[in-house]
Design a protein around this motif. Structure first.
Motif, PDB file in Angstrom:
ATOM      1  N   PRO A 176       0.838  -1.215   0.000  1.00 30.78           N
ATOM      2  CA  PRO A 176       0.000   0.000   0.000  1.00 30.78           C
ATOM      3  C   PRO A 176       0.869   1.260   0.000  1.00 30.78           C
ATOM      4  O   PRO A 176       2.026   1.229   0.434  1.00 30.78           O
ATOM      5  CB  PRO A 176      -0.801  -0.109   1.303  1.00 30.78           C
ATOM      6  N   SER A 177       0.297   2.367  -0.449  1.00 33.85           N
ATOM      7  CA  SER A 177       1.071   3.599  -0.609  1.00 33.85           C
ATOM      8  C   SER A 177       1.620   4.132   0.712  1.00 33.85           C
ATOM      9  O   SER A 177       2.616   4.838   0.719  1.00 33.85           O
ATOM     10  CB  SER A 177       0.231   4.671  -1.311  1.00 33.85           C
ATOM     11  N   ARG A 178       1.022   3.809   1.825  1.00 31.72           N
ATOM     12  CA  ARG A 178       1.516   4.281   3.124  1.00 31.72           C
ATOM     13  C   ARG A 178       2.556   3.334   3.733  1.00 31.72           C
ATOM     14  O   ARG A 178       3.158   3.652   4.750  1.00 31.72           O
ATOM     15  CB  ARG A 178       0.359   4.478   4.085  1.00 31.72           C
ATOM     16  N   ALA A 179       2.757   2.186   3.122  1.00 37.04           N
ATOM     17  CA  ALA A 179       3.755   1.232   3.606  1.00 37.04           C
ATOM     18  C   ALA A 179       5.076   1.460   2.878  1.00 37.04           C
ATOM     19  O   ALA A 179       5.110   2.063   1.803  1.00 37.04           O
ATOM     20  CB  ALA A 179       3.270  -0.198   3.376  1.00 37.04           C
ATOM     21  N   GLU A 180       6.146   0.973   3.454  1.00 30.80           N
ATOM     22  CA  GLU A 180       7.444   1.077   2.795  1.00 30.80           C
ATOM     23  C   GLU A 180       7.488   0.124   1.610  1.00 30.80           C
ATOM     24  O   GLU A 180       6.908  -0.955   1.646  1.00 30.80           O
ATOM     25  CB  GLU A 180       8.551   0.745   3.787  1.00 30.80           C
TER      26      GLU A 180
END
Length: 186
Positions: A176-180
């Motif tokens: 996901p975009s908020r994960a590294e």
């Protein structure tokens, strides 16, 4: 911007078709006729592989306008983003060759809608792409299917997504975009 004029023309033509023929049903197949232009080809004088995806976008615009979904999306501040796509090539499209882009919604899961686009010449498939798209809100966040189908109605006649499409979507997904998501080559 590389196909902006074609996009505008497709959208205008789709509006005229809606006035003349009525709306396209949600399970309907949209068709637009295109020609391979000099700006579409590569050094080998056939359509560049990356251009197929841009031209299949035109089929998506036609489908959105002709089904009425574009008006609903625009009025409610919704938009779609492509989260993944896969393309398979069978035959090359040559310079000045006429072809149809056929587009259809082929299903949905709990997070996305799936579309199929085909490049077709004389009834024969030259290339096919499967697109996974997420519906988003300009105000922020993801649009739920309950909101989407509540506004436009549930699309009867949409087939179940083929199991291989689910497998492909899962296997090709990035974090996901908020994960590294570090770029580490093995």
């Amino acid at each position: 911007m590389n196909v902006i004029w074609r996009t505008l023309l497709v959208m205008l033509t789709a509006r005229r078709r809606v006035r003349r023929e009525g709306r396209l049903g949600p399970a309907g197949v949209g068709r637009i006729r295109l020609t391979t232009l000099p700006t579409d080809i590569d050094i080998l004088l056939h359509m560049n592989n990356g251009r197929y995806l841009s031209l299949f976008d035109l089929g998506r615009w036609d489908l959105l306008v002709r089904t009425g979904l574009w008006d609903v999306m625009k009025s409610r501040g919704w938009y779609a983003v492509v989260s993944s796509e896969t393309v398979t090539f069978r035959k090359s499209l040559e310079l000045w060759q006429r072809f149809d882009v056929e587009s259809r919604m082929v299903g949905h899961d709990d997070k996305a809608v799936y579309l199929e686009h085909r490049a077709v010449v004389g009834g024969e498939v030259y290339a096919r792409v499967i697109v996974r798209a997420r519906m988003m809100k300009r105000s922020g966040g993801t649009l739920s299917h309950e909101e989407l189908f509540g506004a436009v109605g549930y699309p009867d006649g949409i087939p179940e997504v083929d199991p291989w499409v689910h497998d492909w979507a899962a296997a090709s997904a990035l974090p996901p975009s908020r994960a590294e998501a570090p770029s580490v080559w093995n």
